[in-house]
Design a protein around this motif. Structure first.
Motif, PDB file in Angstrom:
ATOM      1  N   VAL A  66       0.741  -1.628  -0.284  1.00  0.00           N
ATOM      2  CA  VAL A  66       0.099  -0.006  -0.201  1.00  0.00           C
ATOM      3  C   VAL A  66       0.642   1.305   0.153  1.00  0.00           C
ATOM      4  CG1 VAL A  66      -1.843  -0.914   1.047  1.00  0.00           C
ATOM      5  CG2 VAL A  66      -0.046  -0.144   2.287  1.00  0.00           C
ATOM      6  N   GLY A  67       2.253   1.176  -0.137  1.00  0.00           N
ATOM      7  CA  GLY A  67       2.787   2.373   0.075  1.00  0.00           C
ATOM      8  C   GLY A  67       4.913   1.897  -0.870  1.00  0.00           C
ATOM      9  N   LEU A  68       4.846   2.700  -1.489  1.00  0.00           N
ATOM     10  CA  LEU A  68       6.659   2.852  -1.394  1.00  0.00           C
ATOM     11  C   LEU A  68       6.569   4.206  -2.149  1.00  0.00           C
ATOM     12  CD1 LEU A  68       5.728   0.365  -5.014  1.00  0.00           C
ATOM     13  CD2 LEU A  68       6.963  -0.458  -2.945  1.00  0.00           C
ATOM     14  N   GLY A  69       8.333   4.055  -1.619  1.00  0.00           N
ATOM     15  CA  GLY A  69       8.995   5.323  -1.163  1.00  0.00           C
ATOM     16  C   GLY A  69      10.625   5.009  -1.441  1.00  0.00           C
ATOM     17  N   LEU A  70      11.200   6.059  -1.821  1.00  0.00           N
ATOM     18  CA  LEU A  70      12.804   5.641  -2.388  1.00  0.00           C
ATOM     19  C   LEU A  70      13.768   6.861  -0.794  1.00  0.00           C
ATOM     20  CD1 LEU A  70      12.679   5.694  -6.076  1.00  0.00           C
ATOM     21  CD2 LEU A  70      13.163   3.967  -4.718  1.00  0.00           C
ATOM     22  N   ILE A  71      14.322   6.040  -0.556  1.00  0.00           N
ATOM     23  CA  ILE A  71      15.090   6.733   0.740  1.00  0.00           C
ATOM     24  C   ILE A  71      16.464   7.019   0.382  1.00  0.00           C
ATOM     25  CG2 ILE A  71      16.134   6.722   3.246  1.00  0.00           C
ATOM     26  CD1 ILE A  71      13.504   8.066   3.178  1.00  0.00           C
ATOM     27  N   VAL A  72      17.732   7.665   0.997  1.00  0.00           N
ATOM     28  CA  VAL A  72      18.798   8.283   0.265  1.00  0.00           C
ATOM     29  C   VAL A  72      19.211   8.436   1.463  1.00  0.00           C
ATOM     30  CG1 VAL A  72      20.567   9.140  -1.370  1.00  0.00           C
ATOM     31  CG2 VAL A  72      18.438   8.607  -2.171  1.00  0.00           C
ATOM     32  N   GLY A  73      20.859   7.033   1.991  1.00  0.00           N
ATOM     33  CA  GLY A  73      21.465   7.929   2.880  1.00  0.00           C
ATOM     34  C   GLY A  73      22.776   8.621   2.400  1.00  0.00           C
ATOM     35  N   ARG A  74      22.984   9.818   2.947  1.00  0.00           N
ATOM     36  CA  ARG A  74      24.862   9.937   3.193  1.00  0.00           C
ATOM     37  C   ARG A  74      24.564  10.752   4.471  1.00  0.00           C
ATOM     38  NH1 ARG A  74      25.985  13.160  -0.948  1.00  0.00           N
ATOM     39  NH2 ARG A  74      24.980  12.638  -2.928  1.00  0.00           N
ATOM     40  N   ARG A  75      26.254  10.633   4.525  1.00  0.00           N
ATOM     41  CA  ARG A  75      27.265  11.451   5.752  1.00  0.00           C
ATOM     42  C   ARG A  75      26.584  12.944   5.422  1.00  0.00           C
ATOM     43  NH1 ARG A  75      28.142   8.835  10.464  1.00  0.00           N
ATOM     44  NH2 ARG A  75      28.617   7.078   9.495  1.00  0.00           N
ATOM     45  N   THR A  76      26.291  13.948   6.673  1.00  0.00           N
ATOM     46  CA  THR A  76      25.930  15.742   6.227  1.00  0.00           C
ATOM     47  C   THR A  76      27.462  16.250   7.096  1.00  0.00           C
ATOM     48  OG1 THR A  76      25.094  15.480   8.580  1.00  0.00           O
ATOM     49  CG2 THR A  76      23.761  14.936   7.112  1.00  0.00           C
ATOM     50  N   ARG A  77      27.123  17.437   6.232  1.00  0.00           N
ATOM     51  CA  ARG A  77      28.909  18.098   6.964  1.00  0.00           C
ATOM     52  C   ARG A  77      28.222  19.371   7.558  1.00  0.00           C
ATOM     53  NH1 ARG A  77      30.721  19.604   0.768  1.00  0.00           N
ATOM     54  NH2 ARG A  77      31.225  17.070  -0.251  1.00  0.00           N
ATOM     55  N   ASN A  78      28.065  19.088   9.039  1.00  0.00           N
ATOM     56  CA  ASN A  78      27.236  20.088  10.186  1.00  0.00           C
ATOM     57  C   ASN A  78      27.961  19.525  11.608  1.00  0.00           C
ATOM     58  OD1 ASN A  78      27.161  16.977  11.255  1.00  0.00           O
ATOM     59  ND2 ASN A  78      24.857  17.285  11.202  1.00  0.00           N
TER      60      ASN A  78
END
Length: 370
Positions: A66-78
């Motif tokens: 009933v649901g689909l999505g695309l998640i992208v992960g990366r390191r942040t520069r904070n």
């Protein structure tokens, strides 16, 4: 109850498998144009190897997707190297200038909020290690802030109006779009039209048809847009990857009736171009390019062109004309109503959250000392 929903994260499958699953669910959804498969497919092609880690989110109910999505992960520069997750974005501000709105999970119609909440709950309690979850351009009514806080998440929320014109109401009332605008805006639009016609000839708004003509008009739009905006923040088409994304969509026969290019002509000379997305009874104004050099002193060619584009959508039977998120003066001048979108960042509880707060306090004290 979101407890009844099962959520799974998997590495991105083969493109053919993903396409089949996505299109099957899309047929049961009321999604925006930004969650349709042609847009998602072109986005995946655009981000390519720069996407970092990526997962397919699948939400199921009673063994039915009933649901689909695309998640992208990366390191942040904070300053702390924390790990971020993005829904249908990359974390790269250049690529994310593509701008996705009316975002969320592709969901079975009526389950948009439940699927989104189920995904957030799953990520908060399990899934990949992360510190910040970014949910850009989500319809405000799809989010239950109290539930999110109950998960122990720190919320950073930015809301934006999404002005629009209720075209169905205009037709029902039997009035033209222009007649409903303020006297000042009507006067500015008519004055601009007179000046341009006196100099260059009769005005006409033309639908650009045919793949080759659409690509040629889009290139002209980009040139005019960048010429105007290059010294004012870079413009929407500064990166060639984003230009290639739109050219790919415009050449896609599946999008023939979902992407629209309108040319405002004075005689046989173009005043400018409007690029719109059409889906679900709505026309979304995406970008425009105007020949401001040729029409300096004419008044408000942008207001004129967009007012004609709105009337064109009304005459075509569209229900709404969406100006997209933002508080620009021209949107306030031309819209009749507004919805709300949310850009939400969820900060996961734990030692990293406390460390970030301590780091912010140290930065604040250091700045005060200087």
């Amino acid at each position: 109850m979101t407890d009844d929903y099962q959520v799974r994260l998997d590495p991105l499958p083969d493109p053919d498998v993903l396409r089949e699953s996505w299109q099957a669910l899309e047929a049961r959804s009321a999604c925006s144009v930004f969650l349709r498969w042609p847009w998602i497919e072109s986005w995946l092609a655009m981000i390519g190897d720069s996407r970092g880690d990526a997962w397919l989110v699948t939400v199921s109910l009673a063994a039915r997707t009933v649901g689909l999505g695309l998640i992208v992960g990366r390191r942040t520069r904070n300053g702390l190297g924390t790990r971020g997750l993005w829904l249908h974005e990359t974390g790269d501000p250049v690529l994310d200038n593509l701008t996705v709105e009316y975002n969320g999970l592709l969901s079975e119609s009526g389950r948009e909020s439940a699927c989104l909440q189920a995904m957030i709950r799953h990520l908060a309690r399990s899934g990949p290690r992360w510190s910040l979850l970014h949910l850009p351009g989500i319809p405000a009514h799809h989010l239950d802030m109290r539930q999110l806080q109950d998960e122990g998440l720190d919320l950073q929320c930015k809301e934006s109006a999404t002005p629009y014109v209720d075209l169905a109401a205009l037709r029902k009332g039997g009035q033209s779009y222009l007649s409903g605008l303020s006297a000042n805006n009507r006067s500015a639009i008519r004055r601009t039209a007179r000046r341009i016609e006196q100099k260059f000839g009769a005005l006409s708004l033309r639908l650009v048809d045919g793949a080759g003509a659409r690509l040629e008009a889009f290139d002209r739009l980009c040139d005019l847009h960048q010429r105007h905006w290059s010294g004012r923040g870079g413009g929407a088409f500064a990166d060639p990857r984003i230009v290639a994304f739109h050219r790919r969509l415009l050449a896609d026969p599946r999008m023939q009736h979902q992407l629209q290019l309108l040319a405002l002509m004075a005689g046989e000379r173009p005043v400018g171009y409007v690029y719109g997305l059409i889906w679900g009874g709505a026309t979304y104004f995406y970008q425009a390019g105007i020949d401001y050099d040729a029409h300096a002193g004419s008044g408000s060619p942008g207001l004129l062109m967009l007012s004609l584009a709105v009337q064109h959508a009304c005459d075509a039977g569209q229900a709404r004309y969406e100006f997209m998120a933002g508080d620009s003066r021209y949107k306030r001048a031309l819209a009749t109503q507004a919805d709300r979108l949310v850009w939400l960042t969820l900060d996961r509880s734990g030692w990293l959250l406390r460390a970030r707060r301590a780091w912010r306090r140290l930065k604040s004290r250091g700045g005060a000392a200087r």
